[in-house]
Design an enzyme around this catalytic site. Structure first.
Site, PDB file in Angstrom:
ATOM      1  N   ARG A  72       1.096  -1.552   0.056  1.00  0.00           N
ATOM      2  CA  ARG A  72       0.294   0.393   0.191  1.00  0.00           C
ATOM      3  C   ARG A  72       0.824   1.230   0.069  1.00  0.00           C
ATOM      4  O   ARG A  72       0.325   2.850  -0.655  1.00  0.00           O
ATOM      5  CB  ARG A  72      -1.200  -0.078   1.110  1.00  0.00           C
ATOM      6  CG  ARG A  72      -1.799   1.166   1.640  1.00  0.00           C
ATOM      7  CD  ARG A  72      -3.281   1.340   2.508  1.00  0.00           C
ATOM      8  NE  ARG A  72      -3.964   2.209   2.487  1.00  0.00           N
ATOM      9  CZ  ARG A  72      -4.377   2.750   3.444  1.00  0.00           C
ATOM     10  NH1 ARG A  72      -3.106   2.312   4.514  1.00  0.00           N
ATOM     11  NH2 ARG A  72      -4.949   4.002   3.214  1.00  0.00           N
ATOM     12  N   HIS A 129       0.450   4.544  -2.195  1.00  0.00           N
ATOM     13  CA  HIS A 129      -0.103   5.634  -1.408  1.00  0.00           C
ATOM     14  C   HIS A 129       1.145   6.879  -2.084  1.00  0.00           C
ATOM     15  O   HIS A 129       0.845   8.503  -2.208  1.00  0.00           O
ATOM     16  CB  HIS A 129      -0.193   5.953  -0.221  1.00  0.00           C
ATOM     17  CG  HIS A 129      -1.668   5.462   0.218  1.00  0.00           C
ATOM     18  ND1 HIS A 129      -2.142   6.181   1.232  1.00  0.00           N
ATOM     19  CD2 HIS A 129      -2.757   4.573  -0.720  1.00  0.00           C
ATOM     20  CE1 HIS A 129      -3.635   5.339   1.280  1.00  0.00           C
ATOM     21  NE2 HIS A 129      -3.654   4.858   0.222  1.00  0.00           N
ATOM     22  N   VAL A 189       0.245  10.131  -5.796  1.00  0.00           N
ATOM     23  CA  VAL A 189       0.684  11.450  -5.420  1.00  0.00           C
ATOM     24  C   VAL A 189       1.859  12.415  -5.694  1.00  0.00           C
ATOM     25  O   VAL A 189       3.180  12.367  -5.176  1.00  0.00           O
ATOM     26  CB  VAL A 189       0.527  11.682  -3.468  1.00  0.00           C
ATOM     27  CG1 VAL A 189       0.568  13.313  -3.371  1.00  0.00           C
ATOM     28  CG2 VAL A 189      -0.553  10.994  -2.912  1.00  0.00           C
ATOM     29  N   SER A 217       7.716  10.465  -1.757  1.00  0.00           N
ATOM     30  CA  SER A 217       7.689  11.618  -0.472  1.00  0.00           C
ATOM     31  C   SER A 217       6.269  11.236  -0.130  1.00  0.00           C
ATOM     32  O   SER A 217       6.373  11.911   1.179  1.00  0.00           O
ATOM     33  CB  SER A 217       6.535  12.381  -2.116  1.00  0.00           C
ATOM     34  OG  SER A 217       5.353  11.512  -2.529  1.00  0.00           O
ATOM     35  N   ASN A 244      -3.562   9.082   4.776  1.00  0.00           N
ATOM     36  CA  ASN A 244      -1.936   8.371   5.605  1.00  0.00           C
ATOM     37  C   ASN A 244      -2.543   8.742   7.287  1.00  0.00           C
ATOM     38  O   ASN A 244      -2.022   7.173   7.691  1.00  0.00           O
ATOM     39  CB  ASN A 244      -0.996   8.955   4.721  1.00  0.00           C
ATOM     40  CG  ASN A 244      -0.858   9.052   3.414  1.00  0.00           C
ATOM     41  OD1 ASN A 244      -1.191   7.962   3.212  1.00  0.00           O
ATOM     42  ND2 ASN A 244      -0.303   9.469   3.164  1.00  0.00           N
ATOM     43  N   PRO A 289      -7.908   7.455  -3.458  1.00  0.00           N
ATOM     44  CA  PRO A 289      -9.166   7.758  -3.777  1.00  0.00           C
ATOM     45  C   PRO A 289      -9.829   7.453  -2.137  1.00  0.00           C
ATOM     46  O   PRO A 289      -9.367   6.445  -1.778  1.00  0.00           O
ATOM     47  CB  PRO A 289      -9.530   6.660  -4.204  1.00  0.00           C
ATOM     48  CG  PRO A 289      -8.234   6.028  -4.910  1.00  0.00           C
ATOM     49  CD  PRO A 289      -7.005   6.791  -4.438  1.00  0.00           C
ATOM     50  N   HIS A 307      -6.454  -5.969  -2.004  1.00  0.00           N
ATOM     51  CA  HIS A 307      -7.490  -5.757  -0.888  1.00  0.00           C
ATOM     52  C   HIS A 307      -7.399  -7.652  -0.474  1.00  0.00           C
ATOM     53  O   HIS A 307      -8.752  -7.833  -0.133  1.00  0.00           O
ATOM     54  CB  HIS A 307      -8.408  -5.007  -1.144  1.00  0.00           C
ATOM     55  CG  HIS A 307      -8.052  -3.106  -1.011  1.00  0.00           C
ATOM     56  ND1 HIS A 307      -9.833  -2.984  -1.106  1.00  0.00           N
ATOM     57  CD2 HIS A 307      -7.406  -2.911  -1.034  1.00  0.00           C
ATOM     58  CE1 HIS A 307      -8.883  -1.549  -1.258  1.00  0.00           C
ATOM     59  NE2 HIS A 307      -7.296  -1.835  -1.016  1.00  0.00           N
TER      60      HIS A 307
HETATM   61  C1  HEM Z   1      -9.511   1.228  -5.356  1.00  0.00           C
HETATM   62  C2  HEM Z   1      -9.822   2.014  -4.981  1.00  0.00           C
HETATM   63  C3  HEM Z   1      -8.823   2.116  -3.452  1.00  0.00           C
HETATM   64  C4  HEM Z   1      -9.490   2.109  -2.560  1.00  0.00           C
HETATM   65  C5  HEM Z   1     -10.206   3.368  -1.666  1.00  0.00           C
HETATM   66  C6  HEM Z   1      -8.561   1.828  -1.154  1.00  0.00           C
HETATM   67  C7  HEM Z   1      -9.222   1.908   0.586  1.00  0.00           C
HETATM   68  C8  HEM Z   1      -7.762   1.126   1.040  1.00  0.00           C
HETATM   69  C9  HEM Z   1      -8.400   1.792   2.255  1.00  0.00           C
HETATM   70  C10 HEM Z   1      -9.270   2.392   3.294  1.00  0.00           C
HETATM   71  C11 HEM Z   1      -7.438   0.328   3.369  1.00  0.00           C
HETATM   72  C12 HEM Z   1      -7.969   0.412   4.881  1.00  0.00           C
HETATM   73  C13 HEM Z   1      -7.332   1.306   5.592  1.00  0.00           C
HETATM   74  C14 HEM Z   1      -7.281   1.604   7.068  1.00  0.00           C
HETATM   75  O1  HEM Z   1      -7.948   1.788   7.692  1.00  0.00           O
HETATM   76  O2  HEM Z   1      -6.064   1.990   7.650  1.00  0.00           O
HETATM   77  C15 HEM Z   1      -6.980   0.459   1.807  1.00  0.00           C
HETATM   78  C16 HEM Z   1      -6.070  -0.730   2.942  1.00  0.00           C
HETATM   79  C17 HEM Z   1      -5.061  -1.383   1.833  1.00  0.00           C
HETATM   80  N1  HEM Z   1      -4.989  -1.189   0.760  1.00  0.00           N
HETATM   81 FE1  HEM Z   1      -5.929  -0.086  -0.813  1.00  0.00          FE
HETATM   82  N2  HEM Z   1      -7.187   1.392  -1.904  1.00  0.00           N
HETATM   83  C18 HEM Z   1      -7.716   0.743  -2.698  1.00  0.00           C
HETATM   84  C19 HEM Z   1      -7.023   0.503  -3.705  1.00  0.00           C
HETATM   85  C20 HEM Z   1      -5.515   0.364  -3.815  1.00  0.00           C
HETATM   86  C21 HEM Z   1      -4.526   0.225  -4.531  1.00  0.00           C
HETATM   87  C22 HEM Z   1      -4.397   0.325  -5.796  1.00  0.00           C
HETATM   88  C23 HEM Z   1      -3.344  -1.105  -3.766  1.00  0.00           C
HETATM   89  C24 HEM Z   1      -2.251  -1.285  -3.933  1.00  0.00           C
HETATM   90  C25 HEM Z   1      -1.710  -1.514  -4.953  1.00  0.00           C
HETATM   91  C26 HEM Z   1      -4.148  -1.043  -2.448  1.00  0.00           C
HETATM   92  C27 HEM Z   1      -3.308  -1.676  -1.413  1.00  0.00           C
HETATM   93  C28 HEM Z   1      -3.894  -1.671  -0.211  1.00  0.00           C
HETATM   94  C29 HEM Z   1      -3.896  -2.516   0.998  1.00  0.00           C
HETATM   95  C30 HEM Z   1      -2.433  -4.025   0.246  1.00  0.00           C
HETATM   96  C31 HEM Z   1      -4.257  -2.361   2.234  1.00  0.00           C
HETATM   97  C32 HEM Z   1      -3.929  -3.013   3.260  1.00  0.00           C
HETATM   98  C33 HEM Z   1      -2.930  -2.370   4.466  1.00  0.00           C
HETATM   99  C34 HEM Z   1      -2.496  -2.750   5.919  1.00  0.00           C
HETATM  100  O3  HEM Z   1      -3.212  -3.986   6.573  1.00  0.00           O
HETATM  101  O4  HEM Z   1      -1.560  -2.284   6.233  1.00  0.00           O
HETATM  102  N3  HEM Z   1      -5.568  -0.675  -1.982  1.00  0.00           N
HETATM  103  N4  HEM Z   1      -7.141   0.767   0.727  1.00  0.00           N
END
Ligand code: HEM
Ligand SMILES: *[C@@H]1O[C@H](CO)[C@@H](O)[C@H](O)[C@H]1NC(C)=O
Ligand SMILES: *[C@@H]1O[C@H](CO)[C@@H](O)[C@H](O)[C@H]1NC(C)=O
Ligand SMILES: *[C@@H]1O[C@H](CO)[C@@H](O)[C@H](O)[C@H]1NC(C)=O
Ligand SMILES: *[C@@H]1O[C@H](CO)[C@@H](O)[C@H](O)[C@H]1NC(C)=O
Ligand SMILES: *[C@@H]1O[C@H](CO)[C@@H](O)[C@H](O)[C@H]1NC(C)=O
Ligand SMILES: *[C@@H]1O[C@H](CO)[C@@H](O)[C@H](O)[C@H]1NC(C)=O
Ligand SMILES: *[C@@H]1O[C@H](CO)[C@@H](O)[C@H](O)[C@H]1NC(C)=O
Length: 317
Positions: free
Chosen positions: A61, A65, A69, A75, A93, A162, A192
């Protein structure tokens, strides 16, 4: 016959120029300047995941992120201080992105092996790939040669990442703004399949949306009340949160996506067919995921004499 060959040749050349025009990055960028870069990063990532399996998700992630940006320029790694406000504490973040100490450890090892050579932005790109592979996902050749920014943008971090409450059209515009397609959106959302999310990010979906399995919503509501417990975590893929597989897409077919933005990918739009395809065929998902990760990693890199190679990822030199 000759004209047929000529046309064929034109197609090949045109295709190659499209492939090569994305960036100035290359997979063997550090071949002579830091031959051990890949093994050093991999060892650091493997050790961190062994200690805490979720770290693979967190590192993946971080690269996302960073790239969304103002490009993949490290950054996101810059710390705030009295005179500098960066991206780390921007809304998407703050209290959410993690893994900074893992990046610091890897950077320290690289600075010993090849001082001043490997950028922090490239560490994030390699660590994202290694995390994916270690947790069971696909591999790809990481393109390298990004340099690190000497600035960061709180406003861009607020606006370019997003939000989990986005609907399909907002998700598509957010990705399109980065040069990414519907297919990239669906494939990359497959990230996810690993990791966790906080109650505050999925509350609206489990209380207010109708496109969610009723018993799934109920069980989540027991863990994530209407108010309070904002930081309680739940897995993004309730079945196998530390395996990089295609069960995330199976969940969407069963209306068991955790975030609204997840379930929006299977809610009657043109994204549906991709969700079905990836749920049916892991190798199609893996192939597209790898391709889209390379594409995401190519977003606006700093090359040539732009930016710098930071010696400490948290601070401009
Ligand atoms: C499509 C739009 C996306 C949205 C709206 C989104 C949103 C989120 C949100 C809200 C979380 C939980 C964060 C938290 O509660 O602290 C999350 C976790 C995560 N996202 Fe996304 N995400 C998106 C796309 C992506 C993309 C493109 C990737 C990687 C290429 C990604 C990888 C991850 C991963 C691996 C986690 C888990 C992180 C952890 O457990 O530390 N996400 N995402
Ligand atoms: C590639 O590098 C050259 C020279 O540094 C620069 O002019 C050009 O804009 C770069 N292209 C991309 C896509 O970054
Ligand atoms: C980030 O989170 C911390 C801890 O919850 C909070 O004190 C701080 O105000 C937040 N920063 C911003 C810029 O929202
Ligand atoms: C980022 O968003 C927060 C919360 O909405 C807001 O307080 C802050 O002013 C924004 N910062 C910038 C630079 O846009
Ligand atoms: C999607 O969200 C945008 C921004 O909130 C809104 O303007 C639009 O009406 C929504 N579209 C649909 C189809 O719900
Ligand atoms: C559900 O929607 C209502 C009306 O828009 C809003 O007042 C409420 O805060 C929402 N609840 C949650 C948990 O998002
Ligand atoms: C999902 O589709 C339904 C039916 O088309 C629509 O009413 C709804 O706004 C869409 N999005 C969400 C988050 O429910
Ligand atoms: C604050 O951070 C900026 C950006 O990393 C850096 O240039 C500056 O030296 C830092 N200031 C202090 C006092 O550390």
């Amino acid at each position: 016959m000759t004209s047929y060959l000529l046309i064929l040749l034109i197609f090949i050349v045109a295709d190659a120029s499209v492939e090569g025009s994305h960036d100035n990055l290359s997979s063997n960028y550090y071949k002579s300047t830091c031959p051990k870069v890949l093994s050093i990063v991999k060892a650091g990532v493997a050790a961190a995941i062994k200690k805490e399996p979720r770290m693979g998700a967190s590192l993946l992630r971080l690269h996302f992120h960073d790239c969304f940006v103002n490009g993949c320029d490290g950054s996101i790694l810059l710390d705030d201080n009295a005179t500098f406000i960066g991206e780390k504490t921007a809304v998407p973040n703050n209290n959410s992105v993690r893994g900074f100490h893992v990046v610091d450890d890897i950077k320290a090892k690289l600075e010993k092996a090849c001082p001043g050579v490997v950028s922090c932005a490239d560490i994030l790109a390699i660590a994202a790939r290694d995390s994916t592979v270690i947790l069971g996902g696909p591999s790809w050749k990481v393109k390298l040669g990004r340099r690190d920014s000497i600035t960061a943008s709180r406003a861009a971090a607020n606006n370019s990442i997003p939000a989990p409450t986005f609907n399909i059209s907002a998700l598509l515009s957010s990705f399109a703004a980065q040069g990414l397609s519907l297919k990239d959106l669906v494939a990359l959302s497959g990230s996810h399949t690993i990791g966790l999310a906080r109650c505050t990010t999925f509350r609206t979906h489990i209380y207010n949306d109708s496109n969610i399995d009723a018993s799934f919503a109920k069980s989540l509501q027991r863990k994530c009340p209407k108010s309070g417990k904002d930081n309680v975590h739940q897995p993004l893929d309730f079945q196998t949160p530390t395996s990089f597989d295609n069960l995330y897409f199976h969940n969407l077919l069963k209306m068991k996506g955790l975030l609204r933005s997840d379930q929006e990918l299977f809610n009657g739009s043109s994204a549906d067919f991709l969700v079905k395809k990836y749920a049916a065929d892991t190798s199609e998902f893996f192939k597209h995921f790898a391709k889209s990760m390379i594409k995401m990693g190519n977003i606006k890199p700093l090359t040539g004499s732009s930016g710098e190679i930071r010696s400490n990822c948290r601070k401009v030199n």
